[in-house]
Design a protein around this motif. Structure first.
Motif, mmCIF file in Angstrom:
data_model
loop_
_atom_site.group_PDB
_atom_site.id
_atom_site.type_symbol
_atom_site.label_atom_id
_atom_site.label_comp_id
_atom_site.label_asym_id
_atom_site.label_seq_id
_atom_site.Cartn_x
_atom_site.Cartn_y
_atom_site.Cartn_z
ATOM 1 N N LEU A 76 0.614 -10.458 -5.956
ATOM 2 C CA LEU A 76 0.009 -9.463 -5.065
ATOM 3 C C LEU A 76 -1.407 -9.839 -4.645
ATOM 4 N N VAL A 77 -2.150 -10.483 -5.551
ATOM 5 C CA VAL A 77 -3.533 -10.817 -5.235
ATOM 6 C C VAL A 77 -3.620 -11.874 -4.130
ATOM 7 N N PHE A 78 -2.556 -12.654 -3.932
ATOM 8 C CA PHE A 78 -2.508 -13.634 -2.838
ATOM 9 C C PHE A 78 -1.615 -13.167 -1.684
ATOM 10 N N THR A 79 -1.372 -11.861 -1.619
ATOM 11 C CA THR A 79 -0.588 -11.275 -0.527
ATOM 12 C C THR A 79 -1.544 -10.710 0.518
ATOM 13 N N THR A 80 -1.203 -10.850 1.793
ATOM 14 C CA THR A 80 -2.117 -10.471 2.876
ATOM 15 C C THR A 80 -1.493 -9.421 3.791
ATOM 16 N N PRO A 81 -1.453 -8.151 3.367
ATOM 17 C CA PRO A 81 -0.928 -7.107 4.253
ATOM 18 C C PRO A 81 -1.822 -6.930 5.481
ATOM 19 N N ASN A 82 -1.227 -6.491 6.567
ATOM 20 C CA ASN A 82 -1.967 -6.301 7.823
ATOM 21 C C ASN A 82 -2.732 -4.983 7.764
ATOM 22 N N LEU A 83 -4.001 -5.051 7.366
ATOM 23 C CA LEU A 83 -4.826 -3.874 7.155
ATOM 24 C C LEU A 83 -6.159 -4.015 7.878
ATOM 25 N N SER A 84 -6.861 -2.897 8.021
ATOM 26 C CA SER A 84 -8.228 -2.933 8.533
ATOM 27 C C SER A 84 -9.125 -3.596 7.499
ATOM 28 N N LEU A 85 -10.371 -3.869 7.862
ATOM 29 C CA LEU A 85 -11.289 -4.499 6.914
ATOM 30 C C LEU A 85 -11.459 -3.634 5.672
ATOM 31 N N THR A 86 -11.581 -2.322 5.871
ATOM 32 C CA THR A 86 -11.694 -1.415 4.724
ATOM 33 C C THR A 86 -10.427 -1.454 3.880
ATOM 34 N N GLY A 87 -9.277 -1.467 4.556
ATOM 35 C CA GLY A 87 -8.008 -1.543 3.848
ATOM 36 C C GLY A 87 -7.876 -2.828 3.060
ATOM 37 N N LYS A 88 -8.336 -3.932 3.635
ATOM 38 C CA LYS A 88 -8.293 -5.214 2.934
ATOM 39 C C LYS A 88 -9.132 -5.169 1.654
ATOM 40 N N LEU A 89 -10.318 -4.549 1.769
ATOM 41 C CA LEU A 89 -11.192 -4.463 0.598
ATOM 42 C C LEU A 89 -10.553 -3.604 -0.495
ATOM 43 N N ILE A 90 -9.942 -2.480 -0.101
ATOM 44 C CA ILE A 90 -9.271 -1.621 -1.079
ATOM 45 C C ILE A 90 -8.130 -2.379 -1.757
ATOM 46 N N TRP A 91 -7.338 -3.086 -0.943
ATOM 47 C CA TRP A 91 -6.244 -3.898 -1.481
ATOM 48 C C TRP A 91 -6.767 -4.961 -2.453
ATOM 49 N N ALA A 92 -7.857 -5.620 -2.052
ATOM 50 C CA ALA A 92 -8.432 -6.666 -2.891
ATOM 51 C C ALA A 92 -8.938 -6.094 -4.220
ATOM 52 N N TYR A 93 -9.607 -4.945 -4.169
ATOM 53 C CA TYR A 93 -10.113 -4.337 -5.397
ATOM 54 C C TYR A 93 -8.966 -3.969 -6.339
ATOM 55 N N ILE A 94 -7.927 -3.325 -5.790
ATOM 56 C CA ILE A 94 -6.808 -2.881 -6.634
ATOM 57 C C ILE A 94 -6.081 -4.060 -7.268
ATOM 58 N N THR A 95 -5.747 -5.052 -6.451
ATOM 59 C CA THR A 95 -4.963 -6.179 -6.975
ATOM 60 C C THR A 95 -5.794 -7.085 -7.878
ATOM 61 N N TYR A 96 -7.079 -7.282 -7.546
ATOM 62 C CA TYR A 96 -7.923 -8.161 -8.357
ATOM 63 C C TYR A 96 -8.223 -7.528 -9.715
ATOM 64 N N ILE A 97 -8.578 -6.232 -9.712
ATOM 65 C CA ILE A 97 -8.803 -5.556 -10.991
ATOM 66 C C ILE A 97 -7.498 -5.525 -11.798
ATOM 67 N N GLY A 98 -6.386 -5.285 -11.103
ATOM 68 C CA GLY A 98 -5.092 -5.257 -11.787
ATOM 69 C C GLY A 98 -4.753 -6.572 -12.447
ATOM 70 N N VAL A 99 -4.961 -7.688 -11.736
ATOM 71 C CA VAL A 99 -4.614 -8.989 -12.312
ATOM 72 C C VAL A 99 -5.529 -9.320 -13.480
ATOM 73 N N ASP A 100 -6.798 -8.895 -13.409
ATOM 74 C CA ASP A 100 -7.720 -9.151 -14.510
ATOM 75 C C ASP A 100 -7.339 -8.362 -15.761
ATOM 76 N N ILE A 101 -7.020 -7.091 -15.576
ATOM 77 C CA ILE A 101 -6.649 -6.251 -16.717
ATOM 78 C C ILE A 101 -5.377 -6.779 -17.383
ATOM 79 N N LEU A 102 -4.393 -7.119 -16.578
ATOM 80 C CA LEU A 102 -3.127 -7.605 -17.131
ATOM 81 C C LEU A 102 -3.261 -9.010 -17.709
ATOM 82 N N TYR A 103 -4.199 -9.802 -17.181
ATOM 83 C CA TYR A 103 -4.480 -11.106 -17.778
ATOM 84 C C TYR A 103 -4.926 -10.926 -19.231
#
Length: 467
Positions: A109-136
């Motif tokens: 998911l962290v390397f997935t690029t949904p078609n979102l606005s800049l704000t949406g991209k940032l929200i997606w990045a925060y959710i997936t990046y924090i998620g991958v770190d926690i699960l790591y």
């Protein structure tokens, strides 16, 4: 399955509590799996965000800092969970069964690029990046927390950690060396959204398979009074009281990974913009194989001069490598940069594997000093400190790139090129130098024999009482 720590005296100390080779290799696959996935995130996510997903360097730097500070606290959480876990599979081992698939999903998911606005991209990045770190953390912390339970033999721990580090370095080398080529082959260019997604999916599937092997073939054989029950949080924290070896290693873990993160994040930038040859990045990253020489020599070296001195020598070599990098960068000399990288990797090869061993020693020291054996909480702070260091390192990288005028996919100004060099050379050098200074205050090697003898007697008494 319990281990009798008081074996007959006729067995040589170095032969006591040895782990079978099948289990040694299976244990090493845990770090191979972690590095396949997380080195891909650590090395390529920043340039993926800026040059493929379309997020500014400043926003990425803030993301890395906020996300890492937030998820850094999951380390102690997972440590407490491990200390409260009591299953037929052990305390640490079941986490590979429970969380390897969720971790792999978020790596995709962290390397997935949904078609979102800049704000949406940032929200997606925060959710997936924090998620991958926690699960790591859920699959990585057990790699260190299980080590004191695999064997009570200090030299066998070094052997296990060496084999683990060998495979971890191999995984890191493979993934950093082939990722750009695989993304370009799959998607047509190194900025291809499709290429990044499919390659991340392939890596995720491999990671799940590897963790299944690790779970199946490892065993927690060192059973103590503490390991047979859940430890209350207040009780487990007592293991940290006046545990100076733990405090020193945690500090080193923090500052070392801060420097390593800044360097790894700008490696592609440095060769793409400063050296005008992005292809060299894969070559230089593949030189991590050189670290395997130091990894293989670590058991012998640590036996001859001690773990502290071995790690100290590695830090000094890493510092020398960074200074040689500056010389190569100032003359745009590929040969000097390659030589400097080899020297640096030889140094870090001695460092990485010993951090886990010294944390295992800190578990023993906490029990020896305070009477509490808390593998989870003691070792989990390695994740906290490393993530905090990497988060601050990521923020430093983003701040320097932004303040010096970096513009994605354009020729860079002189100040921007200087900013890339600062991240690639000087911040890591500071981290290595401070780590070397901290090691001067580490004195466990001198008391290790007495500590292990006292603990062996203590465990024998406890096991006898439990029968």
């Amino acid at each position: 399955m319990s281990q009798n720590v008081s074996q007959p005296d006729e067995i040589a100390p170095e032969q006591k509590n040895q782990v079978p080779w099948k289990e040694r290799f299976s244990y090493s696959l845990s770090d191979f799996a972690c590095n396949l996935s997380f080195q891909m995130v650590g090395t390529y996510l920043m340039i993926f965000y800026t040059d493929t997903f379309g997020i500014s360097a400043a926003a990425v730097g803030t993301l890395f800092l906020v996300a890492r500070i937030v998820d850094a606290f999951d380390g102690p959480f997972w440590g407490i969970m491990i200390d409260h876990t009591h299953t037929k599979w052990g305390k640490s081992r079941p986490y590979w069964l429970w969380f390897s698939i969720p971790f792999a999903v978020f790596c995709v998911l962290v390397f997935t690029t949904p078609n979102l606005s800049l704000t949406g991209k940032l929200i997606w990045a925060y959710i997936t990046y924090i998620g991958v770190d926690i699960l790591y953390s859920s699959v990585n912390i057990p790699i260190t927390s299980i080590l004191p339970s695999l064997t009570s033999n200090p030299q066998e721990r070094v052997t296990l950690s060496t084999i683990r580090q060998f495979m971890g370095t191999a995984g890191a080398t493979i993934i950093t060396g082939i990722t750009l080529g695989m993304v370009a082959w799959i998607g047509g260019s190194t900025t291809s959204k499709r290429g990044w997604f499919i390659w991340a999916l392939v890596v995720g599937i491999i990671v799940v398979i590897l963790f299944a092997i690790v779970f199946k073939n490892t065993h927690e054989r060192v059973q103590t009074k503490s390991s047979r029950k859940s430890i209350p949080i207040k009780e487990s924290l007592k293991a940290l009281k006046k545990n100076w070896p733990w405090a020193i290693i945690i500090f080193i873990n923090f500052i070392y990974w801060l420097g390593m993160q800044t360097r790894s994040q700008v490696t592609v930038y440095f060769f793409k913009y400063n050296m005008h040859n992005a292809g060299l990045a894969s070559l230089v990253l593949s030189l991590q194989l050189v670290a395997l020489v130091a990894v293989v020599l670590t058991p012998l070296t640590s036996k001859l001069i001690g773990k502290r001195n071995t790690m100290l020598g590695g830090m000094i070599l890493a510092c020398v490598g960074q200074l040689l990098l500056d010389l190569g960068a100032s003359h745009l000399s590929v040969g000097m940069i390659v030589f400097a990288t080899i020297v640096g990797y030889l140094g870090t090869g001695y460092v990485s594997g010993l951090i886990a061993v010294m944390l295992a020693d800190a578990v023993d020291y906490g029990e020896w000093k305070n009477g509490v054996r808390a593998e989870g909480i003691v070792t989990s702070f390695s994740s906290f400190s490393a993530k905090l260091g990497m988060g601050i390192g990521g923020a430093i990288t983003g701040a320097i790139l932004s303040s010096t005028g970096y513009v994605a996919n354009h020729a860079q100004s002189a100040s921007a090129l200087h900013g890339i060099e600062m991240n690639y050379i000087w911040v890591p050098l500071l981290g290595f130098a401070l780590s070397a200074i901290a090691l001067l205050f580490y004195h466990v090697d001198g008391i290790e024999k007495k500590m292990q003898s006292d603990l062996a007697a203590k465990h024998a008494r406890e096991n006898a009482e439990a029968e």
